[in-house]
Design a protein around this motif. Structure first.
Motif, mmCIF file in Angstrom:
data_model
loop_
_atom_site.group_PDB
_atom_site.id
_atom_site.type_symbol
_atom_site.label_atom_id
_atom_site.label_comp_id
_atom_site.label_asym_id
_atom_site.label_seq_id
_atom_site.Cartn_x
_atom_site.Cartn_y
_atom_site.Cartn_z
ATOM 1 N N ARG A 140 0.834 -1.207 0.000
ATOM 2 C CA ARG A 140 0.000 0.000 0.000
ATOM 3 C C ARG A 140 0.867 1.254 0.000
ATOM 4 O O ARG A 140 0.565 2.242 -0.687
ATOM 5 C CB ARG A 140 -0.921 0.015 1.214
ATOM 6 C CG ARG A 140 -2.150 -0.879 1.103
ATOM 7 C CD ARG A 140 -3.003 -0.766 2.349
ATOM 8 N NE ARG A 140 -3.406 0.611 2.607
ATOM 9 C CZ ARG A 140 -3.782 1.067 3.811
ATOM 10 N NH1 ARG A 140 -3.791 0.251 4.860
ATOM 11 N NH2 ARG A 140 -4.143 2.318 3.955
ATOM 12 N N ILE A 200 -13.079 -1.862 0.764
ATOM 13 C CA ILE A 200 -12.964 -3.187 0.156
ATOM 14 C C ILE A 200 -14.359 -3.799 0.128
ATOM 15 O O ILE A 200 -14.961 -4.030 1.176
ATOM 16 C CB ILE A 200 -12.008 -4.094 0.956
ATOM 17 C CG1 ILE A 200 -10.610 -3.463 1.012
ATOM 18 C CG2 ILE A 200 -11.942 -5.486 0.333
ATOM 19 C CD1 ILE A 200 -9.615 -4.260 1.835
ATOM 20 N N LEU A 224 -11.302 0.907 5.006
ATOM 21 C CA LEU A 224 -10.902 0.798 3.608
ATOM 22 C C LEU A 224 -12.102 0.333 2.788
ATOM 23 O O LEU A 224 -12.904 -0.488 3.236
ATOM 24 C CB LEU A 224 -9.754 -0.200 3.457
ATOM 25 C CG LEU A 224 -8.469 0.148 4.219
ATOM 26 C CD1 LEU A 224 -7.415 -0.930 3.992
ATOM 27 C CD2 LEU A 224 -7.924 1.509 3.794
ATOM 28 N N LEU A 280 -7.108 3.078 -0.709
ATOM 29 C CA LEU A 280 -6.557 2.084 -1.620
ATOM 30 C C LEU A 280 -6.330 2.724 -2.981
ATOM 31 O O LEU A 280 -6.972 3.724 -3.323
ATOM 32 C CB LEU A 280 -7.535 0.910 -1.746
ATOM 33 C CG LEU A 280 -7.830 0.166 -0.439
ATOM 34 C CD1 LEU A 280 -8.954 -0.848 -0.655
ATOM 35 C CD2 LEU A 280 -6.581 -0.532 0.079
ATOM 36 N N HIS A 300 -4.191 -3.714 8.661
ATOM 37 C CA HIS A 300 -4.449 -2.367 8.134
ATOM 38 C C HIS A 300 -4.673 -1.349 9.251
ATOM 39 O O HIS A 300 -4.319 -0.178 9.117
ATOM 40 C CB HIS A 300 -5.677 -2.394 7.220
ATOM 41 C CG HIS A 300 -5.495 -3.196 5.981
ATOM 42 N ND1 HIS A 300 -4.657 -2.806 4.955
ATOM 43 C CD2 HIS A 300 -6.042 -4.388 5.590
ATOM 44 C CE1 HIS A 300 -4.695 -3.707 3.984
ATOM 45 N NE2 HIS A 300 -5.530 -4.676 4.346
ATOM 46 N N CYS A 326 -8.881 -4.571 -5.150
ATOM 47 C CA CYS A 326 -8.210 -4.989 -3.919
ATOM 48 C C CYS A 326 -9.035 -6.057 -3.200
ATOM 49 O O CYS A 326 -10.269 -5.972 -3.143
ATOM 50 C CB CYS A 326 -7.995 -3.784 -2.997
ATOM 51 S SG CYS A 326 -6.874 -2.548 -3.686
#
Length: 437
Positions: A259, A405, A403, A350, A286, A356
């Motif tokens: 990242r 995702i 994040l 991201l 993370h 991802c």
């Protein structure tokens, strides 16, 4: 050896460079030195430097305790500054002088023995010990130019990457985690049925060229991320055939380093980021790891009293890389955004245009029901022993820190620990399916 980092070196910038190169994009790239297997002499010299510095560190701790006791310092307050005086001060000074003299003598002897120790140290046990040492003391080793410090490079089967003969345009780069090395992607399955390497399997099953990053995991994540970004740029510009696909898989800290590399590439408009198709995170913290936060708390408690403060240096033995895991910090001092604090760096998202995927492991064997999963019950699942499930999935109670995702790009591997992620058939099957999407 646990006293080495008492010296507390400063933040290490990416200093070990070999040459500047200009690629097709016209950008000047700084390429890292390519270092092969260390000789036995380098190991002896590196070990000697660690021992000598460790003795000096212990001497500093003992003198600090002595100074505090002689001064009848209150239990709470600041540690007295300066050194001890008189005969006591002379004794401590003599210890340091003799230690450095012995160290210089040994180092000279090892240099003279170099021609007789030119055989490579190509043993997995050696690689594992070197990686662990770098994970714990890596920032110190780099700052003191210790021969045991690992230099970043791309490898295949434990040897420097050779571009000659490369034909595939499908590249898969694997980035290992803290205290590990590229050879440890090959791991025995939990049931002892066979060994497995995600990279080798995907090269066999999906025709990727698997390339492994080997790096000093004790340096700041941001420092490694910046250098990794340059390494990828050079790889893209020197690869002998057109690149049709670029995929990165990062395990644990390796996901944070990846990242960080993406952030550097975005800021410096590097070409490789536009080639990146998919980015996989396996057990990546993370939002930090609880064990590092506990270590940081111990440092604070030890610093409360001048009588325990000297021992706080032992708590600070953790490398810069380990400390970055406290909050999952992906920016180093040299590439932090202007005016930002460390906590602000966690808000980095991201890379845009890149798919991802995140896989978390839990030691719980029983799978969640669909209703539990949809309710966000991942926060109540036990983690993998090192990383909480939600941290690995990029989920945070503060929306700004979560994040983006998608749920369809998240997966939980049940009955697995942090290292099972490297060899789990369930994990491999999930990666394989996502690569098809």
């Amino acid at each position: 050896m646990l006293f080495v980092n008492c010296l507390q070196p400063s933040d290490d910038p990416v200093t070990r460079k070999s040459k500047a190169a200009t690629g097709a994009s016209g950008k000047s790239l700084i390429l890292p030195i390519r270092v092969g297997p260390e000789s036995a002499t380098h190991q002896l010299r590196g070990g000697n430097k660690i021992i000598i510095d460790a003795i000096g560190g212990v001497t500093d701790i003992v003198e600090a305790m002595h100074r505090t006791i002689l001064g009848l310092t209150p239990i709470l307050g600041k540690t007295p500054a300066g050194s001890t005086r008189g005969i006591t001060g002379m004794v401590y000074s003599s210890v340091r002088g003799v230690t450095q003299a012995v160290g210089a003598g040994l180092d000279l002897a090892f240099k003279q023995l170099t021609p007789y120790f030119n055989g490579p140290a190509e043993f997995p046990q050696h690689e594992a010990m070197s990686a662990a040492l770098n994970g714990v003391f890596g920032d110190y080793l780099a700052a003191t130019n210790n021969p045991l410090a690992i230099s970043m490079q791309l490898r295949q089967q434990g040897k420097p990457l050779v571009l000659e003969g490369a034909k595939s345009g499908k590249l898969l780069v694997l980035v290992h985690g803290l205290c590990m090395n590229d050879l440890q992607w090959n791991r025995e399955r939990a049931d002892h049925s066979a060994s497995h390497d995600h990279g080798a399997a995907l090269a066999r099953d999906r025709a990727y060229t698997a390339i492994y990053l080997h790096y000093n995991s004790g340096r700041h994540i941001g420092t490694n991320g910046k250098e990794f970004s340059y390494v990828l740029e050079n790889l893209i510009e020197t690869w002998p055939v057109p690149i049709t696909e670029l995929v990165i898989i990062g395990h644990s800290m390796g996901g944070l380093v990846s990242r960080s590399a993406c952030e550097v590439a975005k800021a410096e408009k590097l070409v490789w980021l536009r080639k990146l198709n998919k980015l996989f995170f396996l057990g990546t913290p993370h939002h930090g790891a609880p064990l590092e936060r506990a270590g940081s708390l111990l440092d604070i408690l030890l610093d409360v009293s001048p009588y325990s403060a000297p021992f706080a240096r032992l708590g600070k033995v953790r490398s810069a890389g380990i400390k970055d895991l406290r909050h999952g910090t992906i920016f180093g001092v040299e590439n932090r955004r202007p005016g930002s604090a460390v906590s602000d760096d966690r808000q980095a998202g991201l890379p845009r245009g890149v798919k991802c995927f995140a896989i978390a492991a839990t030691k719980q064997a029983k799978k969640q029901t669909k209703k539990q999963a949809e309710s966000g019950a991942g926060s109540r699942l036990p983690g993998d022993g090192l990383v909480p499930v939600n941290s690995a999935l990029g989920v945070h109670k503060e929306r700004a820190l979560s994040l983006a995702i998608p749920k369809s790009h998240q997966h939980i591997s049940y009955g697995s620990d942090h290292f099972d992620l490297l060899s789990s058939a369930d994990v491999y099957d999930q990666i394989y399916r996502w690569l098809e999407s």
